[in-house]
Enzyme design. Structure first.
Site, PDB file in Angstrom:
ATOM      1  N   ASN A 210       0.851  -1.202   0.000  1.00  0.00           N
ATOM      2  CA  ASN A 210       0.000   0.000   0.000  1.00  0.00           C
ATOM      3  C   ASN A 210       0.883   1.247   0.000  1.00  0.00           C
ATOM      4  O   ASN A 210       2.108   1.153   0.038  1.00  0.00           O
ATOM      5  CB  ASN A 210      -0.974  -0.024   1.182  1.00  0.00           C
ATOM      6  N   ALA A 276       1.131   1.467  11.732  1.00  0.00           N
ATOM      7  CA  ALA A 276       1.415   0.797  10.458  1.00  0.00           C
ATOM      8  C   ALA A 276       0.136   0.576   9.667  1.00  0.00           C
ATOM      9  O   ALA A 276      -0.938   0.382  10.241  1.00  0.00           O
ATOM     10  CB  ALA A 276       2.097  -0.541  10.720  1.00  0.00           C
ATOM     11  N   LYS A 290       8.187 -17.332 -10.296  1.00  0.00           N
ATOM     12  CA  LYS A 290       7.426 -16.198 -10.818  1.00  0.00           C
ATOM     13  C   LYS A 290       6.194 -16.704 -11.584  1.00  0.00           C
ATOM     14  O   LYS A 290       6.328 -17.601 -12.428  1.00  0.00           O
ATOM     15  CB  LYS A 290       8.339 -15.384 -11.742  1.00  0.00           C
ATOM     16  N   PRO A 306      -3.026 -11.687  10.799  1.00  0.00           N
ATOM     17  CA  PRO A 306      -3.341 -11.395  12.198  1.00  0.00           C
ATOM     18  C   PRO A 306      -3.622  -9.905  12.364  1.00  0.00           C
ATOM     19  O   PRO A 306      -2.970  -9.067  11.719  1.00  0.00           O
ATOM     20  CB  PRO A 306      -2.060 -11.790  12.941  1.00  0.00           C
ATOM     21  N   ASP A 307      -4.598  -9.560  13.201  1.00  0.00           N
ATOM     22  CA  ASP A 307      -4.857  -8.162  13.530  1.00  0.00           C
ATOM     23  C   ASP A 307      -3.945  -7.830  14.716  1.00  0.00           C
ATOM     24  O   ASP A 307      -4.233  -8.198  15.856  1.00  0.00           O
ATOM     25  CB  ASP A 307      -6.334  -7.982  13.889  1.00  0.00           C
TER      26      ASP A 307
END
Ligand code: CTP
Length: 400
Positions: A210, A276, A290, A306-307
């Site tokens: 992101n 983060a 690939k 995982p949170d």
């Protein structure tokens, strides 16, 4: 302000202003600091070893290879001993060495070995000061978090008028004392911070990521470190560097790595801030080779990560403070309130992508802070450094 108990290295390079450094040493000692001096060979053309020794009440370190004293690995033990170093006068030559990692005398060697706050008071002829090479070196040092004590404009030793004379000892002293005054607040506190994006591998060359730059988290880490905290920054892939050398950075790539690292450090952390932008999902399988293009469409199955913040909220004890971030695009406050409650947070920092200049890829941010007692505070658009100051300031109320 008293500097009682503080250990300060005073470094001198070869400039006529070295005579003023004797007053600085006196001021530091008078106000309770323990002082050790490090001098370049050229500095000792301007002041004597005896003067430095007498005023600091300690030996002068000026020879890396001396065998008649306890200086064998003195640059390391001196670096461990010190709380801060001030280099005054700092000539163009020593500034060049500092900026370029050259260690060919006692002072430049100490500088490389030191991971403590460093104050530099440049001193030279104004034309030398304005030289692009010197300016570039100064900029490099500022970017690395060195505290620059800019020369004032005035008459120079050579008779010229300009910028280049060393700042007065009283002003240098105030800068150091001021630094320690604000730096006391979080001393002895351990802070855990997550920052940056996470990259979730698809195959050996591709990932899901992101746009988070990591800047907000790095600024928060720096601000806590500036205020004396012991900071661990768990950072996803980010080119942004901390300005404060005290920040201990652990680089991670994926959400799972960030999670494992946080689990190791959370129990002993007094305050944890998750800034983060963690990927909520990661490819279920990472292709070993690939992935070649074949069909018109490609489906990659994702599994929930995982949170981290959620997990830490469940583990958190009464004494620990936990702060989360939320980046929302709609129903901001409702979503934020739910997050605050469901993740057992003390505080949540909300930024909305609807606000101009806020969120990813900006140097600025506009935040609201929601607190567990249902209070909400709104802040103006500011630089991320200033937002970090506001965040740290709000957290101060929680622990004192
Ligand atoms: N966070 C985390 N671990 C995750 C996802 C998020 O630690 N796997 C943390 C972020 O660091 C941030 C907070 O949770 O402090 C909010 O993240 P956000 O993505 O906005 O919220 P989510 O809880 O993931 O919920 P949703 O995506 O549904 O908004």
């Amino acid at each position: 302000m008293s500097l009682a108990g503080k250990h300060i290295i005073v470094g001198l390079s070869g400039g006529i202003a070295a005579y003023k450094t004797l007053s600085l040493i006196r001021l530091l000692v008078k106000n309770g600091a323990s002082v050790k001096t490090v001098a370049t060979p050229n500095a000792l053309h301007f002041v004597t070893k005896l003067s430095l020794q007498t005023l600091s009440k300690n030996n002068v370190y000026n020879d890396v290879f001396s065998d008649i004293n306890d200086f064998s690995t003195e640059h390391i033990s001196l670096a461990d001993w010190a709380d801060a170093m001030v280099v005054a006068p700092a000539t163009a030559n020593i500034i060049g060495k500092f900026a370029n990692g050259i260690a060919d005398d006692a002072l430049s060697t100490i500088f490389l070995a030191l991971n403590k706050p460093v104050f530099v008071a440049p001193t030279m002829n104004s034309r030398m000061y304005e030289n692009p090479a010197v300016q570039q070196n100064l900029q490099t040092l500022i970017e690395r978090g060195i505290h620059m004590i800019e020369p004032p404009i005035g008459e120079l030793a050579c008779g010229d008028e300009g910028k280049g004379r060393m700042e007065e000892p009283e002003v240098i002293y105030e800068r150091i004392a001021g630094f320690f005054l604000t730096s006391q607040t979080f001393s002895g506190k351990k802070i855990l911070i997550t920052a940056g994006p996470t990259y979730e591998a698809i195959d050996p060359v591709r990932f899901i990521g992101n746009h988070s730059s990591g800047l907000m988290g790095v600024c928060i880490a720096d601000e806590f470190a500036n205020q004396g905290a012991d900071v661990i920054l768990v950072c996803g892939p980010s080119a942004i560097k901390s300005k404060n050398p005290i920040v201990k950075r652990i680089d991670v790539v994926s959400a799972k790595e960030m999670f494992e690292t946080c689990k190791k450090h959370f129990e002993t952390a007094d305050i944890t801030i998750c800034s983060a932008a963690v990927a909520d999902y990661a490819p279920k399988q990472i292709a070993e080779q690939k992935i070649k293009k074949k069909d018109e469409s490609l489906v990659i199955e994702l599994a929930k990560n995982p949170d981290i913040l959620g997990y830490l909220g469940e583990q958190k004890t009464e004494k620990q403070v936990l702060v989360g971030f939320a980046l929302e695009t709609e129903n901001e406050f409702l979503n934020a309130e739910n997050k605050l409650k469901s993740k057992h947070l003390d505080m949540l920092i909300l930024n909305s992508l609807n606000d101009e200049g806020a969120g990813f890829r900006h140097q600025t941010n506009k935040v609201s802070m929601l607190f567990a007692n249902k209070e909400t505070k709104h802040f103006e658009l500011k630089s991320k450094q200033d937002v970090a100051k506001d965040i740290v300031n709000e957290i101060t109320h929680y622990i004192f």
